[in-house]
Design an enzyme around this catalytic site. Structure first.
Site, PDB file in Angstrom:
ATOM      1  N   LEU A   1       0.789  -1.234   0.000  1.00 36.35           N
ATOM      2  CA  LEU A   1       0.000   0.000   0.000  1.00 36.35           C
ATOM      3  C   LEU A   1       0.822   1.285   0.000  1.00 36.35           C
ATOM      4  O   LEU A   1       0.253   2.373  -0.039  1.00 36.35           O
ATOM      5  CB  LEU A   1      -0.976   0.010   1.189  1.00 36.35           C
ATOM      6  CG  LEU A   1      -1.981  -1.159   1.220  1.00 36.35           C
ATOM      7  CD1 LEU A   1      -2.975  -0.967   2.357  1.00 36.35           C
ATOM      8  CD2 LEU A   1      -2.705  -1.311  -0.109  1.00 36.35           C
TER       9      LEU A   1
ATOM     10  N   LYS B   1      -5.727  -9.274  -6.403  1.00 34.42           N
ATOM     11  CA  LYS B   1      -5.377  -7.956  -6.927  1.00 34.42           C
ATOM     12  C   LYS B   1      -6.179  -7.606  -8.179  1.00 34.42           C
ATOM     13  O   LYS B   1      -6.553  -6.444  -8.370  1.00 34.42           O
ATOM     14  CB  LYS B   1      -3.879  -7.871  -7.225  1.00 34.42           C
ATOM     15  CG  LYS B   1      -3.009  -7.723  -5.994  1.00 34.42           C
ATOM     16  CD  LYS B   1      -1.564  -7.492  -6.368  1.00 34.42           C
ATOM     17  CE  LYS B   1      -0.700  -7.252  -5.134  1.00 34.42           C
ATOM     18  NZ  LYS B   1       0.710  -7.039  -5.484  1.00 34.42           N
TER      19      LYS B   1
ATOM     20  N   CYS C   1      14.784  -5.870 -28.810  1.00 36.89           N
ATOM     21  CA  CYS C   1      13.923  -6.413 -27.763  1.00 36.89           C
ATOM     22  C   CYS C   1      14.637  -6.354 -26.418  1.00 36.89           C
ATOM     23  O   CYS C   1      15.789  -5.897 -26.321  1.00 36.89           O
ATOM     24  CB  CYS C   1      13.497  -7.841 -28.095  1.00 36.89           C
ATOM     25  SG  CYS C   1      14.792  -9.074 -27.836  1.00 36.89           S
TER      26      CYS C   1
ATOM     27  N   CYS D   1      17.116 -16.693 -17.198  1.00 35.70           N
ATOM     28  CA  CYS D   1      17.019 -16.727 -15.741  1.00 35.70           C
ATOM     29  C   CYS D   1      15.837 -17.579 -15.295  1.00 35.70           C
ATOM     30  O   CYS D   1      14.875 -17.786 -16.038  1.00 35.70           O
ATOM     31  CB  CYS D   1      16.877 -15.314 -15.171  1.00 35.70           C
ATOM     32  SG  CYS D   1      15.350 -14.492 -15.628  1.00 35.70           S
TER      33      CYS D   1
END
Length: 242
Positions: free
Chosen positions: A63, A78, A162, A173
Site C-alpha cells: 500500500l 489484486k 527487444c 534466468c
C-alpha cells in the site's frame, strides 16, 4: 463527451482520438506498483477495454505504492481489487481480470485479444515472456522497470530491439528469481505515467514512440537520459523470430 472534455480539447486527441481510446484494447501485466499507476492513467484517458493479469493478493506492504488497492481490499485478489477500483471510477470501462501466472504456455493466446501489452511485472522471467510473445504475435510491448529512485521505459515490437538485446545475460534466468528491492512511490508514479503516455501516443498515432530507445529516470538527480538500443543479431530471443 463531458467526462473527457479536457482530453478532447487537446488537438492531437480531439473527438477522433477519444474514440480511438475508447476502442483501444490494452493488457496490463501486473497489478502492483507500476500496474496501479498505469491503470489509473489509462482509465483517466478513457481507454475502453483493459485486461489485468496478476496472480497475487493484496498485502499491507503493497500500500505504499499500489494505489488501486486499499485497506478494505487486503487479502483480496489484486485483479478484482483493481477491477472494482476502475469501475467505481467509470463503470463503462470494460475490465477483464485474469488471475493467472502468465507463462510461455498461455501468453500467446491471451495476447490475441489485445493491441498493446504493458509490462508491469516484477521478475525477469515474466518480462522476457512478454518480450518474446509480442514479437511472435506482432503486438506492441511497453516495458517498464523500477528500483529505489530509478526506473526505465522502452517500447518493443517485431523488428525493433527487444529486451533480450539489451540484457542477454539475463534471458535464461529462472522463473523463481524475483526483483525485490526498495521502491519509492514517486519513482513508480513517474515510470507508470511514462508507460501510459507511450500507450496514448501509440493509440492516437502521434508523437515519437520509444522504439529502439531506453529512457532512464534518476529521481535523486532528477534527470532523464536516453540510450539508443540496437538489435543484436545473436540475440537469444528475437534473432529466432525476425
Amino acid at each position: 463527451m463531458s467526462r473527457y472534455e479536457r482530453n478532447i480539447l487537446i488537438k492531437e486527441i480531439g473527438e477522433l482520438g477519444q474514440h480511438k481510446l475508447k476502442n483501444a484494447r490494452v493488457l496490463v501485466c501486473g497489478a502492483g506498483g507500476l500496474g496501479s499507476g498505469v491503470l489509473i492513467n489509462l482509465m483517466g484517458l478513457g481507454v475502453g477495454n483493459i485486461g489485468i493479469v496478476d496472480n497475487d493478493k493484496v498485502e499491507l506492504s503493497n500500500l505504499n505504492r499500489q494505489y488501486v488497492h486499499k485497506m478494505s481490499t487486503l487479502g483480496q485478489e489484486k485483479v478484482i481489487s483493481a477491477k472494482n477500483f476502475i469501475n467505481d471510477f467509470n463503470p463503462q470501462i470494460n475490465v477483464m481480470p485474469y488471475k493467472i501466472r502468465l507463462d510461455k504456455d498461455n501468453a500467446q493466446e491471451l495476447f490475441l485479444s489485445y493491441d498493446i501489452i504493458i509490462d508491469c511485472f516484477d521478475n525477469y522471467y515474466s518480462k522476457f515472456v512478454l518480450s518474446d510473445t509480442v514479437i511472435k504475435t506482432n503486438k506492441i510491448l511497453i516495458h517498464g522497470g523500477v528500483e529505489e529512485f530509478c526506473g526505465q521505459v522502452c517500447v518493443i515490437k517485431k523488428g525493433s530491439a527487444c529486451l533480450a538485446c539489451f540484457v542477454p545475460e539475463l534471458y535464461n534466468c529462472s522463473k523463481d528469481i524475483k526483483i525485490k528491492t526498495g521502491i519509492a512511490s514517486p519513482t513508480v508514479s513517474t515510470i507508470a505515467s511514462i508507460q501510459a503516455m507511450e500507450a496514448l501516443k501509440i493509440i492516437i498515432n502521434k508523437g515519437e514512440v520509444l522504439y529502439n530507445t531506453m529512457l532512464f529516470y534518476d529521481g535523486l538527480g532528477e534527470h532523464f537520459r536516453k540510450i539508443k538500443l540496437e538489435k543484436n543479431k545473436k540475440c537469444p530471443s528475437c534473432a529466432h523470430f525476425n
